[in-house]
Design an enzyme around this catalytic site. Structure first.
Site, PDB file in Angstrom:
ATOM      1  N   ASP A  23       0.839  -1.198   0.000  1.00 36.01           N
ATOM      2  CA  ASP A  23       0.000   0.000   0.000  1.00 36.01           C
ATOM      3  C   ASP A  23       0.871   1.244   0.000  1.00 36.01           C
ATOM      4  O   ASP A  23       1.700   1.442   0.892  1.00 36.01           O
ATOM      5  CB  ASP A  23      -0.906   0.023   1.226  1.00 36.01           C
ATOM      6  CG  ASP A  23      -1.671   1.340   1.306  1.00 36.01           C
ATOM      7  OD1 ASP A  23      -2.572   1.529   0.476  1.00 36.01           O
ATOM      8  OD2 ASP A  23      -1.349   2.176   2.174  1.00 36.01           O
ATOM      9  N   TYR A  62       3.148   9.948   0.276  1.00 38.94           N
ATOM     10  CA  TYR A  62       4.266   9.359   1.007  1.00 38.94           C
ATOM     11  C   TYR A  62       5.592   9.748   0.359  1.00 38.94           C
ATOM     12  O   TYR A  62       6.031   9.139  -0.615  1.00 38.94           O
ATOM     13  CB  TYR A  62       4.141   7.837   1.062  1.00 38.94           C
ATOM     14  CG  TYR A  62       2.860   7.340   1.704  1.00 38.94           C
ATOM     15  CD1 TYR A  62       2.104   8.152   2.548  1.00 38.94           C
ATOM     16  CD2 TYR A  62       2.396   6.052   1.458  1.00 38.94           C
ATOM     17  CE1 TYR A  62       0.934   7.690   3.131  1.00 38.94           C
ATOM     18  CE2 TYR A  62       1.228   5.584   2.043  1.00 38.94           C
ATOM     19  CZ  TYR A  62       0.499   6.408   2.873  1.00 38.94           C
ATOM     20  OH  TYR A  62      -0.659   5.944   3.450  1.00 38.94           O
ATOM     21  N   LYS A 122      -3.480   5.811  -3.781  1.00 34.34           N
ATOM     22  CA  LYS A 122      -4.558   6.681  -3.332  1.00 34.34           C
ATOM     23  C   LYS A 122      -4.694   7.910  -4.232  1.00 34.34           C
ATOM     24  O   LYS A 122      -3.764   8.273  -4.947  1.00 34.34           O
ATOM     25  CB  LYS A 122      -4.310   7.087  -1.879  1.00 34.34           C
ATOM     26  CG  LYS A 122      -4.117   5.863  -0.965  1.00 34.34           C
ATOM     27  CD  LYS A 122      -3.862   6.232   0.463  1.00 34.34           C
ATOM     28  CE  LYS A 122      -3.631   4.996   1.311  1.00 34.34           C
ATOM     29  NZ  LYS A 122      -2.295   4.419   1.078  1.00 34.34           N
ATOM     30  N   GLY A 147      -1.772   0.927  10.465  1.00 37.67           N
ATOM     31  CA  GLY A 147      -1.388   1.458  11.764  1.00 37.67           C
ATOM     32  C   GLY A 147      -1.724   0.565  12.937  1.00 37.67           C
ATOM     33  O   GLY A 147      -2.228   1.057  13.962  1.00 37.67           O
ATOM     34  N   ASN A 202      -0.544   1.718  16.335  1.00 40.03           N
ATOM     35  CA  ASN A 202      -0.943   3.064  16.780  1.00 40.03           C
ATOM     36  C   ASN A 202       0.240   4.026  16.824  1.00 40.03           C
ATOM     37  O   ASN A 202       0.546   4.644  17.846  1.00 40.03           O
ATOM     38  CB  ASN A 202      -1.634   3.017  18.134  1.00 40.03           C
ATOM     39  CG  ASN A 202      -3.106   2.668  18.042  1.00 40.03           C
ATOM     40  OD1 ASN A 202      -3.550   1.702  18.654  1.00 40.03           O
ATOM     41  ND2 ASN A 202      -3.877   3.437  17.286  1.00 40.03           N
ATOM     42  N   SER A 203       0.940   4.119  15.695  1.00 35.14           N
ATOM     43  CA  SER A 203       2.090   5.022  15.521  1.00 35.14           C
ATOM     44  C   SER A 203       3.330   4.605  16.291  1.00 35.14           C
ATOM     45  O   SER A 203       4.253   5.391  16.449  1.00 35.14           O
ATOM     46  CB  SER A 203       1.726   6.473  15.878  1.00 35.14           C
ATOM     47  OG  SER A 203       0.750   6.972  15.012  1.00 35.14           O
ATOM     48  N   GLY A 204       3.362   3.387  16.793  1.00 36.62           N
ATOM     49  CA  GLY A 204       4.606   2.871  17.358  1.00 36.62           C
ATOM     50  C   GLY A 204       4.536   2.354  18.770  1.00 36.62           C
ATOM     51  O   GLY A 204       5.317   1.473  19.161  1.00 36.62           O
ATOM     52  N   LEU A 220       2.555   0.404  20.339  1.00 28.89           N
ATOM     53  CA  LEU A 220       2.252  -1.017  20.487  1.00 28.89           C
ATOM     54  C   LEU A 220       3.345  -1.914  19.907  1.00 28.89           C
ATOM     55  O   LEU A 220       3.295  -3.135  20.060  1.00 28.89           O
ATOM     56  CB  LEU A 220       0.906  -1.348  19.836  1.00 28.89           C
ATOM     57  CG  LEU A 220      -0.317  -0.785  20.563  1.00 28.89           C
ATOM     58  CD1 LEU A 220      -1.595  -1.067  19.777  1.00 28.89           C
ATOM     59  CD2 LEU A 220      -0.428  -1.348  21.976  1.00 28.89           C
ATOM     60  N   ALA A 221       4.328  -1.323  19.274  1.00 33.61           N
ATOM     61  CA  ALA A 221       5.502  -2.081  18.832  1.00 33.61           C
ATOM     62  C   ALA A 221       6.653  -1.910  19.819  1.00 33.61           C
ATOM     63  O   ALA A 221       7.317  -2.879  20.201  1.00 33.61           O
ATOM     64  CB  ALA A 221       5.933  -1.626  17.441  1.00 33.61           C
TER      65      ALA A 221
END
Length: 357
Positions: A58, A63, A89, A237, A240-242, A244-245
């Protein structure tokens, strides 16, 4: 026990001919989001993802203002006869603007700036420009990008009206001509996706950051409506922008929703980490696998900015998480009662495996 849902409800996934697989690659980092990546490193990561079996990519003009599309095209042109699923997109046109060290969060982007255009002509121009940047003759899924008040504020109504009266008609025409297989919205807001459902015949939605371990409000009405209409959903995501990683204890500042994580979010992540520790389940693995339990969700597409992050993802995506782990999250109030839970293993033994399937 997980929530009971009608899994026999119709879906357009098979009818469109789009087969993304459970996991794909979100390619915003390949446009140098937040940090620069040279062309060699970007291609090495894309090639490694391909070799690992990832076939869904994607990207978007936004981007890196064209950089991500160019890099993704460089990979896919090497595999013209192999099956893959490519999405990009529409809604932003790129205009010459000179080189800049940073623009819209992208480091060393292409020498263009964005101009919003959701009209019929703007969408057709955006589609053709993307084909040129990609160096390809087809796109599988085409998403209307970033409609909604979160992006456009007071201009939301104007852009939404243009999108429905003009842009949707262009996308519908491209689908009718078999220039694309599926059309939808790519957004950070489920509300605007629901609005679009009232005005058009959509196949799919790419929802970023709004159905995760930290956020499940999409269960209120959006995901049920997708099931009823037969639309499939791709989740972007998932970290959630990082946060959760990386978790709450990382040496790097935890980020959530494209900014520093609020204290309440960090606190919830710590509760998630506590139960992860009890079951020896990596937080990132649970973040990746949770959304796939919902029958409307066809694919999850995390973004990755390095080979190390790709290798970590491949490991997390294959971990066999016990069913009791998900039940413990729900019983602790960390997952909604109506959130479908992954089936998981029947036992609660620690996980030690990994690798690429």
């Amino acid at each position: 026990m997980s929530a009971t849902l009608d899994r026999s409800a119709p879906s357009r996934l098979g009818a469109t001919g789009v087969q993304p697989g459970k996991f794909g690659l979100g390619c915003a980092p390949l446009g140098n989001l937040y940090q620069a990546m040279d062309d060699r490193a970007a291609f090495d990561m894309l090639q490694s993802a391909w070799r690992a079996g990832i076939r869904c990519y994607d990207t978007a003009p936004h981007y890196g203002q064209g950089l991500s599309e160019r890099r993704v095209g460089d990979l896919l042109r090497r595999h013209p006869d192999q099956p893959y699923v490519l999405s990009t997109k529409v809604g932003r046109l790129l205009k010459p603007a000179g080189y800049a060290e940073s623009r819209h969060g992208y480091q060393s982007p292409m020498p263009f700036d964005i101009h919003y255009d959701y009209s019929y002509e703007g969408v057709m121009r955006s589609f053709e420009d993307s084909l040129q940047r990609l160096g390809l003759d087809r796109i599988d899924m085409l998403f209307m990008h970033d409609l909604g008040a979160l992006t456009h504020g007071p201009d939301h109504e104007k852009h939404f009206s243009a999108a429905i009266s003009g842009g949707f008609q262009a996308m519908h025409s491209l689908r009718e001509q078999n220039m694309v297989k599926a059309i939808g919205l790519g957004a950070n807001e489920s509300e605007v996706c629901e609005m679009a459902l009232r005005h058009g015949d959509w196949d799919c939605f790419l929802l970023a950051g709004r159905y995760t371990l930290l956020e499940q409000e999409a269960l209120d009405s959006f995901l049920p409506k997708c099931r009823k209409r037969g639309c499939f959903v791709i989740i972007g995501g998932p970290y959630n922008s990082g946060i959760l990683a990386l978790g709450s204890q990382s040496s790097r500042e935890p980020h959530y929703n494209y900014g520093p994580a609020p204290a309440a979010v960090v606190g919830k992540v710590r509760e998630l980490e506590r139960i992860c520790a009890e079951f020896t389940v990596p937080l990132g693995a649970s973040a990746l696998q949770f959304p796939l339990a919902h029958p409307a969700v066809a694919c999850v597409i995390p973004g990755m900015a390095s080979l190390a992050e790709l290798e970590q993802f491949l490991y997390w995506s294959q971990i066999d998480i016990p069913a009791d782990f998900w039940i413990s999250l729900r019983d602790a109030g960390l997952l909604r009662e109506d959130a479908p839970l992954p089936a998981g293993r029947a036992d609660s033994c620690p996980t030690t495996g990994g690798g690429v399937r």
